[in-house]
Scaffold this motif. Structure first.
Motif, PDB file in Angstrom:
ATOM      1  N   LEU A  98      60.956  35.902  64.687  1.00  0.00           N
ATOM      2  CA  LEU A  98      62.263  36.512  64.979  1.00  0.00           C
ATOM      3  C   LEU A  98      63.321  35.952  64.651  1.00  0.00           C
ATOM      4  CD1 LEU A  98      63.363  39.280  65.964  1.00  0.00           C
ATOM      5  CD2 LEU A  98      63.594  38.342  68.337  1.00  0.00           C
ATOM      6  N   ALA A  99      63.617  34.768  64.960  1.00  0.00           N
ATOM      7  CA  ALA A  99      64.805  34.049  64.708  1.00  0.00           C
ATOM      8  C   ALA A  99      64.794  33.971  63.175  1.00  0.00           C
ATOM      9  CB  ALA A  99      64.625  32.505  65.216  1.00  0.00           C
ATOM     10  N   GLU A 100      63.527  33.786  62.404  1.00  0.00           N
ATOM     11  CA  GLU A 100      63.573  33.662  61.055  1.00  0.00           C
ATOM     12  C   GLU A 100      64.043  35.186  60.285  1.00  0.00           C
ATOM     13  OE1 GLU A 100      60.703  32.358  57.401  1.00  0.00           O
ATOM     14  OE2 GLU A 100      60.088  31.846  59.526  1.00  0.00           O
ATOM     15  N   HIS A 107      65.751  43.656  58.745  1.00  0.00           N
ATOM     16  CA  HIS A 107      66.002  44.582  60.028  1.00  0.00           C
ATOM     17  C   HIS A 107      64.443  45.168  60.441  1.00  0.00           C
ATOM     18  CE1 HIS A 107      70.165  43.994  60.127  1.00  0.00           C
ATOM     19  NE2 HIS A 107      70.129  44.293  58.653  1.00  0.00           N
ATOM     20  N   THR A 108      63.679  45.593  59.029  1.00  0.00           N
ATOM     21  CA  THR A 108      62.451  46.273  59.421  1.00  0.00           C
ATOM     22  C   THR A 108      61.414  45.124  60.069  1.00  0.00           C
ATOM     23  OG1 THR A 108      62.456  47.513  57.307  1.00  0.00           O
ATOM     24  CG2 THR A 108      60.341  47.153  58.439  1.00  0.00           C
ATOM     25  N   LEU A 109      61.390  44.013  59.908  1.00  0.00           N
ATOM     26  CA  LEU A 109      60.698  43.136  60.322  1.00  0.00           C
ATOM     27  C   LEU A 109      61.115  42.738  61.906  1.00  0.00           C
ATOM     28  CD1 LEU A 109      58.207  41.217  60.545  1.00  0.00           C
ATOM     29  CD2 LEU A 109      59.593  39.383  59.275  1.00  0.00           C
ATOM     30  N   ILE A 110      62.533  42.749  62.135  1.00  0.00           N
ATOM     31  CA  ILE A 110      63.152  42.469  63.370  1.00  0.00           C
ATOM     32  C   ILE A 110      62.538  43.564  64.548  1.00  0.00           C
ATOM     33  CG2 ILE A 110      65.313  42.475  64.722  1.00  0.00           C
ATOM     34  CD1 ILE A 110      66.707  41.033  62.142  1.00  0.00           C
TER      35      ILE A 110
END
Length: 624
Positions: A98-100, A107-110
């Protein structure tokens, strides 16, 4: 389910398991029991795929996650609560991802990672970790202390907390109660009862097994025999099984004797030769039922002093502690011959401090303690085994306190504690924990006390030895003061209970079940109490912390060096143990190398014990 079939395993050329079987279904809770050295911890290593097997299969569902209670700690500078959460590796990996993702504005991955963290209840993880730490006896201020600041026993509790926070589908616990007080054991029992996964635990605490296990897996004669129910159920079922086996053996032996008699009488007669040969073949095909061979029951007694008096000790308005710090206040207590007293209270409440004051190891702070002129104390301290001289023999240990005693009388006495033959003259460095405990108890008994003061005497003792100790204490004719987390020992050996709580010493009128209710009530009252902490001067706190780090820097440096040497020695020892476990090492061509490896194994174990003693000494300095 976990399925172990046809398991063969050898360690150091000795068989631990031969065609052993074990099946554990989802939700079952097994207590793994057996004599010391039978292979309990090795079985854990097999399940964790840390040890190669010689034959058979160990099958686990692919989806199952296995958690275990580690025995070592590496992250010594990590705050305790963070170290516990670090054991949830999937959560920590997701947090890093998440930090990466945030760094790259993905945003999709977040969103996906936040959903994943939500599924793991990540946003309550700190609260859950702190709740487990509290249940295991840690205070709120302990949560942010560095792991390296805790003693060995408290570090083991941190590993237990780490396993409990993310227990997976199968949880393996190796002696989880060894470093817990009774209060923490109560809490752990409730946690296990609410755990919906599968569990295998190794424990010598029969009360704990009775409260937590649904099945017993008993390792005996290189096999794993399973029984449904608690430890008490196991004892009854095993006794019935052994009685049946002995009856079958006796019946079969009578049949064999009858058949052999026929063969001996008629094998030379032509008219009966055919029948005789038939019986010979029947004997050869017969699967023999072995006679029951029970391990020899262990008994010892503690002789009483020739003279005694009453009261043995009288305490009036006694305050005990260290230096200017009072730990327990206003102790009014009279100890008469024949009294059997159990001391209750959480770790750190002051039980050991009171015992040390009673035996005169530390001075009382104020008040009056009156000892009878014939008072003779047999004192088993909490770290009695570590205080033994590992380079001395059992005979020498007694000769140092009784130089005029003959060697034969010492041998006879030690024999009552199963310390016989060469064991009596060898150094105790290679004794097992149980053998050292027997020697420590023998030293206590040699003094012929009229007052026994025992502080956690069951550490390192298996179930059979604990039962023998309970019998010895019960038949001792003097007075007894006992501190123990073993409820079986307390229940069988004490008549009166006293509690140390909030710095006060008071009589507890109920039994251990009532005490469990009282502990639960106190815990609930504490949880419901609104926090009213004084504001913290952060600048002064930083100054104090810096001073503490500077004062303890040399000790922490020595500890770091010791731990580095321990890691190096342990790694080499593991390599040797792995090598000598290979069958080809026992072939004639490898005898010279095997001899060298075995000698190095002994040297490494000796060096590791020496380093561990040094580590404990430095830890005590750091705590002071």
């Amino acid at each position: 389910m976990l399925q172990i079939t046809q398991l063969d395993l050898q360690r150091s050329g000795k068989p631990l398991f031969e065609k052993a079987q074990l099946t554990l279904h989802s939700g079952q809770r097994f207590a793994l029991i057996g004599n010391n050295g039978c292979g309990k911890s090795s079985l854990f290593q097999v399940i964790l795929q840390q040890l190669d097997i010689d034959g058979g299969e160990v099958l686990l569902p692919d989806r199952w996650k296995v958690a275990h209670m580690a025995q070592d700690i590496q992250s010594l500078d990590r705050p305790a609560v963070d170290y516990v959460i670090d054991g949830f590796t999937e959560l920590r990996a997701t947090e890093r991802a998440l930090a990466e993702a945030e760094q790259h504005n993905d945003h999709t991955l977040i969103v996906k990672l936040h959903e994943k963290l939500d599924a793991m209840s990540a946003y309550t993880i700190n609260h859950r970790a702190e709740s487990i730490l509290q249940g295991l006896g840690f205070s709120a201020s302990d949560n942010h202390r560095a792991v390296g600041e805790f003693s060995g026993g408290w570090r083991i509790r941190l590993n237990l907390a780490r396993a409990l926070l993310n227990p997976g589908d199968l949880l393996l616990l190796d002696e989880p109660t060894n470093h817990l007080d009774v209060e923490a054991i109560f809490w752990l029992e409730q946690w296990i009862k609410q755990f919906s996964g599968s569990l295998i635990l190794i424990s010598h605490d029969r009360d704990f097994i009775d409260q937590t296990a649904s099945h017993i897996a008993h390792i005996e004669s290189h096999q794993i025999n399973t029984y449904k129910g608690s430890y008490s159920d196991f004892e009854r079922q095993r006794a019935e099984k052994l009685n049946q086996q002995q009856a079958q053996h006796d019946k079969q032996q009578a049949q064999i004797k009858h058949m052999q008699s026929y063969i001996d009488r008629f094998k030379a007669k032509a008219t009966k030769a055919k029948q005789a040969q038939s019986r010979i073949k029947a004997l050869e095909r017969m699967q023999l039922v072995a006679a029951v061979k029970l391990p020899s029951e262990y008994h010892f007694d503690i002789p009483l002093a020739e003279k005694t008096g009453s009261p043995l000790i009288r305490c009036e308005n006694l305050n005990v502690g260290y230096g200017d710090t009072t730990i327990v206040s206003q102790i009014n207590f009279t100890l008469e011959p024949g009294m059997r007293v159990g001391l209750l209270g959480e770790n750190g409440a002051g039980k050991s401090t009171l015992l040390k004051s009673l035996v005169g190891e530390i001075p009382v702070l104020s008040g009056e303690k009156l000892d009878h002129k014939f008072l003779s104390i047999g004192y088993f301290a909490q770290h009695q085994i570590e205080a033994l001289d590992y380079d001395a023999s059992p005979i020498l240990h007694i000769q140092r306190i009784a130089p005029k005693a003959s060697e034969q009388s010492i041998r006879d006495f030690l024999g009552r504690f199963l310390i016989k033959g060469d064991m009596a003259t060898d150094t105790i460095r290679h004794f097992s924990g149980g053998e050292k405990a027997r020697l420590a108890l023998a030293l206590v008994a040699w003094h012929k006390p009229n007052l026994l003061i025992l502080d956690e005497p069951t550490n390192h003792l298996d179930i059979n030895m604990r039962e023998a100790l309970a019998e010895a204490i019960s038949t001792f004719e003097g007075a007894v003061v006992l501190v123990s987390h073993d409820r079986y020992l307390l229940r069988h050996c004490v008549d009166e209970l006293y509690r140390i709580h909030d710095g006060m010493f008071t009589e507890f009128s109920g039994d251990l079940a009532d005490y469990q209710k009282a502990v639960a009530k106190d815990a609930k009252a504490l949880a419901d109490k609104p926090s009213a902490q004084a504001p913290v001067d952060k600048k002064q706190a930083r100054v104090d912390a810096a001073k503490a780090r500077q004062a303890t820097a040399p000790i922490r440096k020595r500890i770091k060096h010791i731990e580095k040497d321990l890691d190096k020695h342990q790694a080499r020892l593991n390599t040797i143990l792995e090598k000598i476990s290979q069958p080809e090492m026992y072939e004639d061509a490898n005898k010279a190398e095997l001899k060298t490896l075995l000698a190095e194994e002994i040297e490494l174990k000796t060096a590791i014990e020496t380093l561990e003693e040094s580590w404990m000494e430095e830890q005590e300095k750091l705590q002071d």
